[in-house]
Design a protein around this motif. Structure first.
Motif, PDB file in Angstrom:
ATOM      1  N   ALA A 115       0.870  -1.190   0.000  1.00  0.00           N
ATOM      2  CA  ALA A 115       0.000   0.000   0.000  1.00  0.00           C
ATOM      3  C   ALA A 115       0.901   1.233   0.000  1.00  0.00           C
ATOM      4  CB  ALA A 115      -0.904  -0.016   1.221  1.00  0.00           C
ATOM      5  N   MET A 156       1.015   4.150   2.738  1.00  0.00           N
ATOM      6  CA  MET A 156       1.186   3.760   4.136  1.00  0.00           C
ATOM      7  C   MET A 156       2.658   3.432   4.388  1.00  0.00           C
ATOM      8  SD  MET A 156      -2.311   1.599   4.381  1.00  0.00           S
ATOM      9  CE  MET A 156      -2.257   1.216   6.123  1.00  0.00           C
ATOM     10  N   LEU A 181      -0.107  -5.127   8.476  1.00  0.00           N
ATOM     11  CA  LEU A 181      -1.214  -5.752   7.754  1.00  0.00           C
ATOM     12  C   LEU A 181      -0.831  -7.160   7.310  1.00  0.00           C
ATOM     13  CD1 LEU A 181      -2.453  -2.726   5.675  1.00  0.00           C
ATOM     14  CD2 LEU A 181      -3.540  -3.804   7.630  1.00  0.00           C
ATOM     15  N   ASP A 185      -8.874  -6.549  16.407  1.00  0.00           N
ATOM     16  CA  ASP A 185      -9.193  -5.454  15.504  1.00  0.00           C
ATOM     17  C   ASP A 185      -8.790  -4.085  16.040  1.00  0.00           C
ATOM     18  OD1 ASP A 185     -10.144  -6.870  13.421  1.00  0.00           O
ATOM     19  OD2 ASP A 185     -12.247  -6.781  14.018  1.00  0.00           O
ATOM     20  N   SER A 198      -6.494  -3.238  18.321  1.00  0.00           N
ATOM     21  CA  SER A 198      -5.173  -3.075  18.921  1.00  0.00           C
ATOM     22  C   SER A 198      -4.304  -2.204  18.025  1.00  0.00           C
ATOM     23  CB  SER A 198      -4.522  -4.445  19.105  1.00  0.00           C
ATOM     24  OG  SER A 198      -4.432  -5.093  17.855  1.00  0.00           O
ATOM     25  N   HIS A 199      -3.352  -1.536  18.636  1.00  0.00           N
ATOM     26  CA  HIS A 199      -2.416  -0.697  17.902  1.00  0.00           C
ATOM     27  C   HIS A 199      -1.095  -1.439  17.707  1.00  0.00           C
ATOM     28  CE1 HIS A 199      -5.332   2.309  19.160  1.00  0.00           C
ATOM     29  NE2 HIS A 199      -4.816   3.118  18.248  1.00  0.00           N
ATOM     30  N   GLU A 228       6.976   6.236   3.879  1.00  0.00           N
ATOM     31  CA  GLU A 228       5.902   5.743   3.032  1.00  0.00           C
ATOM     32  C   GLU A 228       6.470   4.819   1.963  1.00  0.00           C
ATOM     33  OE1 GLU A 228       2.919   8.427   1.340  1.00  0.00           O
ATOM     34  OE2 GLU A 228       3.368   9.689   3.076  1.00  0.00           O
ATOM     35  N   LEU A 250      -7.871   7.646  16.571  1.00  0.00           N
ATOM     36  CA  LEU A 250      -7.405   6.428  17.239  1.00  0.00           C
ATOM     37  C   LEU A 250      -7.803   5.204  16.429  1.00  0.00           C
ATOM     38  CD1 LEU A 250      -8.185   7.252  20.976  1.00  0.00           C
ATOM     39  CD2 LEU A 250      -5.940   7.121  19.870  1.00  0.00           C
ATOM     40  N   PHE A 251      -9.029   5.232  15.920  1.00  0.00           N
ATOM     41  CA  PHE A 251      -9.536   4.096  15.153  1.00  0.00           C
ATOM     42  C   PHE A 251      -8.668   3.825  13.929  1.00  0.00           C
ATOM     43  CE2 PHE A 251     -12.414   2.654  11.678  1.00  0.00           C
ATOM     44  CZ  PHE A 251     -12.631   1.382  12.160  1.00  0.00           C
ATOM     45  N   SER A 304      -5.585   4.144  13.448  1.00  0.00           N
ATOM     46  CA  SER A 304      -4.283   3.488  13.621  1.00  0.00           C
ATOM     47  C   SER A 304      -4.416   2.124  14.291  1.00  0.00           C
ATOM     48  CB  SER A 304      -3.310   4.395  14.372  1.00  0.00           C
ATOM     49  OG  SER A 304      -3.891   4.826  15.557  1.00  0.00           O
ATOM     50  N   THR A 305      -5.648   1.671  14.523  1.00  0.00           N
ATOM     51  CA  THR A 305      -5.793   0.280  14.965  1.00  0.00           C
ATOM     52  C   THR A 305      -5.587  -0.636  13.771  1.00  0.00           C
ATOM     53  OG1 THR A 305      -8.134   0.234  14.467  1.00  0.00           O
ATOM     54  CG2 THR A 305      -7.534   0.914  16.690  1.00  0.00           C
ATOM     55  N   ARG A 306      -5.494  -1.916  14.055  1.00  0.00           N
ATOM     56  CA  ARG A 306      -5.301  -2.870  12.957  1.00  0.00           C
ATOM     57  C   ARG A 306      -6.468  -2.823  11.982  1.00  0.00           C
ATOM     58  NH1 ARG A 306      -1.963  -5.001  16.784  1.00  0.00           N
ATOM     59  NH2 ARG A 306      -0.011  -5.715  15.874  1.00  0.00           N
ATOM     60  N   LEU A 307      -7.677  -2.658  12.538  1.00  0.00           N
ATOM     61  CA  LEU A 307      -8.858  -2.556  11.678  1.00  0.00           C
ATOM     62  C   LEU A 307      -8.791  -1.280  10.833  1.00  0.00           C
ATOM     63  CD1 LEU A 307     -11.577  -3.811  10.952  1.00  0.00           C
ATOM     64  CD2 LEU A 307     -12.596  -2.533  12.827  1.00  0.00           C
ATOM     65  N   LEU A 352      -6.117   0.410   9.961  1.00  0.00           N
ATOM     66  CA  LEU A 352      -5.066   0.248   8.946  1.00  0.00           C
ATOM     67  C   LEU A 352      -5.594  -0.559   7.766  1.00  0.00           C
ATOM     68  CD1 LEU A 352      -1.845  -0.593  11.022  1.00  0.00           C
ATOM     69  CD2 LEU A 352      -2.378   1.531   9.852  1.00  0.00           C
ATOM     70  N   SER A 353      -6.365  -1.598   8.066  1.00  0.00           N
ATOM     71  CA  SER A 353      -6.909  -2.437   6.994  1.00  0.00           C
ATOM     72  C   SER A 353      -7.835  -1.623   6.108  1.00  0.00           C
ATOM     73  CB  SER A 353      -7.679  -3.624   7.571  1.00  0.00           C
ATOM     74  OG  SER A 353      -6.899  -4.295   8.522  1.00  0.00           O
ATOM     75  N   ARG A 376      -7.688   1.673   5.645  1.00  0.00           N
ATOM     76  CA  ARG A 376      -6.875   2.601   4.861  1.00  0.00           C
ATOM     77  C   ARG A 376      -6.223   1.896   3.678  1.00  0.00           C
ATOM     78  NH1 ARG A 376      -2.995   4.961   9.175  1.00  0.00           N
ATOM     79  NH2 ARG A 376      -1.871   5.619   7.334  1.00  0.00           N
ATOM     80  N   ALA A 377      -5.725   0.672   3.925  1.00  0.00           N
ATOM     81  CA  ALA A 377      -5.072  -0.065   2.844  1.00  0.00           C
ATOM     82  C   ALA A 377      -6.078  -0.434   1.753  1.00  0.00           C
ATOM     83  CB  ALA A 377      -4.404  -1.317   3.393  1.00  0.00           C
ATOM     84  N   ASP A 399      -6.155   2.179  -0.577  1.00  0.00           N
ATOM     85  CA  ASP A 399      -4.846   2.401  -1.175  1.00  0.00           C
ATOM     86  C   ASP A 399      -4.503   1.330  -2.204  1.00  0.00           C
ATOM     87  OD1 ASP A 399      -2.847   4.246  -1.143  1.00  0.00           O
ATOM     88  OD2 ASP A 399      -1.606   3.190   0.316  1.00  0.00           O
ATOM     89  N   LYS A 421       0.924  15.229   3.852  1.00  0.00           N
ATOM     90  CA  LYS A 421       0.698  13.906   3.312  1.00  0.00           C
ATOM     91  C   LYS A 421       0.701  12.805   4.380  1.00  0.00           C
ATOM     92  CE  LYS A 421       1.722  11.373  -0.824  1.00  0.00           C
ATOM     93  NZ  LYS A 421       2.770  10.773  -1.595  1.00  0.00           N
ATOM     94  N   ARG A 422       1.665  12.901   5.270  1.00  0.00           N
ATOM     95  CA  ARG A 422       1.833  11.771   6.172  1.00  0.00           C
ATOM     96  C   ARG A 422       1.120  11.949   7.508  1.00  0.00           C
ATOM     97  NH1 ARG A 422       7.988  10.703   5.873  1.00  0.00           N
ATOM     98  NH2 ARG A 422       7.720  11.743   3.887  1.00  0.00           N
TER      99      ARG A 422
END
Lengths: 262, 301
Positions: free
Chosen positions: A94, A97, A105, A116, A118-119, A146, B150-151, B153-156, B158-159, B161-162, B165, B232-233
Motif C-alpha cells: 500500500a 502507508m 497488515l 481489531d 489493537s495498535h 511511506e 485512534l480508530f 491506527s488500529t489494525r482494523l 489500517l486495513s 486505509r489499505a 490504497d 501527506k503523512r
C-alpha cells in the motif's frame, strides 16, 4: 501438499474470443518442492496461479491444499496460507502507508494477531526491524517511510518479506524479478532462495529465465495451451545445459516463436 | 457580529462531522459516497422523532445506528452485488427519501417546538452559561475526531486505509476488502447522521429537502481545510483540517449572509464551483503548463 485435479478455466465462453486458459490440468506439488514454471506468453502460467490463489472461479476441477478442499474459498481466505508476488512491484504494497503499517497488515495472517482494535506495539516494531535487517537494505531505519517513496527493488523485497513473514504453506512467484534492474533482480532472487530454503517453503515460480529454471528448484514444468506438457525432475535437470533445455522446450512445444531470454 | 461568528462556529462544528465522514469515504476509501445527502436527513428525522418523545440523547445514538445501516446498504450493493460505487450511493439515497418520509410520519417537515434537545438540556443545567450550544457541538465533534484518529491506527483502521490504497494487497494479507468497505461506510454514514441529528435538534426542525447538496458542502469544507493544513503523512492534521475547513466555510457563509456580496440564493452554485475548481486544479494546471511548454517549443522550430 497441493493437489490440482482437472482444473479448467474458459475465458469469454461462447464468443469468438473463447479461450481455454486451463485445459483439464492436473498437478501434485509435494511439501518442500521448489518448482520452476516455464512457458510462452498465453500458456496459462499466470492463470494457473490465479486459479490457485482464488482470483476467479474455475469452471471445473478441484484444488486441495494440505488435504483441504479450497476450490470454493475466496481469495482473501486462501491468502491465509498462500503468499504471492507479482511482476509489478507496486502490486503487493500500500503506497501511501508506511513500511511498518504494511508489515502490520501482512502480519495479520498470524492467527494470534487478529485483535481489531489493537495498535502497533513496540514489540511488533522490534520484530519488524529484525526481519527488515535480514533484507540488508537499510529499511529497518526507515520504518516510518511511506512505501510509495521506495524503489522498485526495495518494494519487491518488502513484498517478499510481507508474503513470508508468516511462513505460508505455498508461495507463488509470478516473474517477480522481471520488472527490476539486473542488480536488484539478482538481489531479490538470492533473498528468495534464502527465505525459501530457511522455511522449507513449498514454492512455485514462473520465470522466463532458463538459467534460473535450470539452477533453482527441484522440478521444472513447461506449460502450453493450458496444460503441463513437460515435467522435469531434479534428476532430469542434473547435468542438463541450456542447449538441452532449449531443445526439450522446443520439442515439447514444437513452437519456435518462443522468446528464450538470456 | 459576535453573534454571527458564534453561529458560524456552532454550525461549523456540527457540519464538520459531514467532512469527517467524507474524509473517511472519499479520502481514505476513495469512494464518492452519494448516500450522504439522504443519510443526513435520516439522522435528523430520527433524532427529532425521538426528541419529540422526550429522548434527545437516545435520538442521537439511534440516528447514528440508522445512518450506519444506510451506509451498510450502499456498501453491500457495491461489494456483494457488483453495483458501481457511485450508483450504489445514488440508489440508497433515492430509497432513503421515502424512508425519511416514513420516519417523519409522511409529512415533509417536522418541528420540535416543545420538548428537550441535547442543547436545551445543557442550557438548563447552566454549567456552560450562554455558550452551551457551541460547547456541546464542539465537544461532540472533537470527541468524534479523537475517536476517528485512534480508530485509524488500529489494525482494523489500517486495513480500511489499505483497502482504499491497494485492495489487491489487502486481500493478499488475508483481509476481506468487502468487509472493510462495509465497516468504513458504516462509520462514515454514522458520522453524517450524527451531524444531521445535531443540526436538526439545534434548529428544532427537520425538512425533507434540508440535505440537498450537503455532500458538496462537506467536500468544500474538506478541501478548504486540506488546502490550509494538508500534510501527506500526518493523519492527525488531515482530520483537524475537516473542522478548520468547516468553520471557515461557515464564516464565509455568514459573511455573505451579512454583507449580501453574493445573493444567498446563489451560494450552492458558488459552493459547486469552488469544489469543482479545487478538485480539478492539479489536473488543469498541469495540462495548461504542458500546453504552454509545447507552444514555446513549437515557436522555436
Amino acid at each position: 501438499m497441493l493437489k490440482i485435479k482437472n482444473v479448467t478455466k474458459i475465458f469469454n465462453p461462447g464468443t469468438v474470443n473463447e479461450k481455454m486458459a486451463l485445459n483439464y490440468l492436473d498437478l501434485v506439488v509435494q511439501d518442500g518442492d521448489f518448482i520452476t514454471l516455464l512457458g510462452s506468453n498465453g500458456a496459462g502460467k499466470s492463470t494457473l496461479f490465479n486459479a490457485i490463489a482464488g482470483n476467479f472461479r474455475i469452471d471445473e476441477g478441484r484444488i486441495e491444499l494440505d488435504e483441504r478442499n479450497i476450490t470454493f474459498d475466496p481469495d482473501y481466505q486462501r491468502a491465509q496460507s498462500i503468499g504471492r508476488l507479482f511482476q509489478d512491484p507496486l502490486k503487493g504494497t500500500a503506497p501511501s502507508m508506511t513500511i511498518e503499517e504494511n508489515l502490520t497488515l501482512a502480519y495479520l495472517r498470524a492467527s494470534d494477531n487478529k485483535a481489531d482494535f489493537s495498535h502497533i506495539t513496540k514489540k511488533d516494531r522490534e520484530m519488524f526491524a529484525d526481519e527488515l535487517k535480514k533484507l540488508d537494505m537499510g529499511l529497518e531505519d526507515r520504518m516510518k517511510t511511506e512505501v510509495g517513496t521506495l524503489s522498485g527493488g526495495q518494494r519487491q523485497a518488502l513484498t517478499l518479506l510481507m508474503a513470508t513473514i508468516v511462513p505460508p504453506k505455498l508461495l507463488l512467484l509470478d516473474e517477480h524479478t522481471a520488472a527490476l534492474d539486473p542488480v536488484a533482480a539478482e538481489k531479490i532472487m538470492n533473498l528468495t532462495k534464502r527465505i525459501v530454503e530457511e522455511n522449507h517453503t513449498t514454492c512455485l515460480m514462473i520465470t522466463h529465465n532458463l538459467n534460473h529454471a535450470l539452477q533453482m528448484g527441484n522440478r521444472t514444468l513447461i506449460m502450453s495451451n493450458g496444460r503441463i506438457i513437460c515435467d522435469l525432475s531434479e534428476k532430469d535437470k542434473e547435468g542438463m545445459d541450456m542447449e538441452t533445455l532449449i531443445h526439450t522446450f522446443h520439442k515439447a512445444l514444437n513452437d519456435d516463436r518462443i522468446l528464450l531470454g538470456e | 457580529m459576535v453573534y454571527i461568528l458564534q453561529t458560524a462556529m456552532k454550525l461549523g462544528c456540527i457540519y464538520a462531522l459531514v467532512s469527517l465522514a467524507l474524509f473517511m469515504s472519499f479520502r481514505i476509501l476513495k469512494i464518492a459516497d452519494m448516500t450522504t445527502d439522504g443519510c443526513f436527513i435520516l439522522g435528523g428525522a430520527v433524532s427529532v422523532v425521538f426528541a419529540l418523545t422526550g429522548h434527545p440523547f437516545l435520538g442521537l445514538i439511534l440516528a447514528m445506528l440508522a445512518g450506519s445501516s444506510a451506509g451498510l446498504i450502499t456498501a453491500v450493493l457495491q461489494t456483494r452485488m457488483g453495483v458501481p460505487s457511485i450508483l450504489a450511493g445514488i440508489i440508497t439515497n433515492t430509497g432513503l427519501y421515502t424512508i425519511n418520509l416514513m420516519v417523519m410520519g409522511f409529512s415533509s417537515n417536522l418541528s420540535l417546538l416543545k420538548g428537550e434537545t441535547v442543547f436545551s438540556v445543557f442550557q438548563k443545567m447552566g454549567i456552560f452559561g450562554k455558550n452551551a450550544d457551541l460547547i456541546v457541538s464542539a465537544v461532540v465533534v472533537i470527541v468524534a475526531m479523537i475517536l476517528l484518529r485512534l480508530f485509524l491506527s488500529t489494525r482494523l483502521g489500517l486495513s480500511i486505509r489499505a483497502t482504499g490504497d491497494n485492495p489487491d494487497m489487502v486481500s493478499a494479507s488475508s483481509i476481506n476488502p468487502g468487509r472493510m468497505v462495509m465497516i468504513g461506510l458504516a462509520v462514515s454514514n454514522a458520522l453524517t447522521a450524527l451531524s444531521g441529528a445535531l443540526a436538526a435538534q439545534m434548529q428544532r426542525s427537520i425538512d425533507i429537502n434540508a440535505g440537498t447538496g450537503i455532500v458538496v458542502v462537506g467536500l468544500a469544507c474538506l478541501i478548504i481545510g486540506e488546502t490550509l493544513l494538508y500534510r501527506k503523512r500526518n493523519m492527525t492534521l488531515n482530520i483537524a483540517a475537516c473542522l478548520v475547513g468547516s468553520i471557515i466555510y461557515r464564516m464565509i457563509y455568514a459573511l455573505i449572509l451579512k454583507t449580501h456580496v453574493i445573493p444567498i440564493e446563489c451560494l450552492k452554485l458558488m459552493t459547486a464551483v469552488i469544489v469543482a475548481a479545487a478538485i480539478s486544479f492539479p489536473t488543469v494546471s498541469a495540462s495548461i503548463s504542458y500546453r504552454n511548454k509545447a507552444r514555446k517549443e513549437m515557436k522555436k522550430c
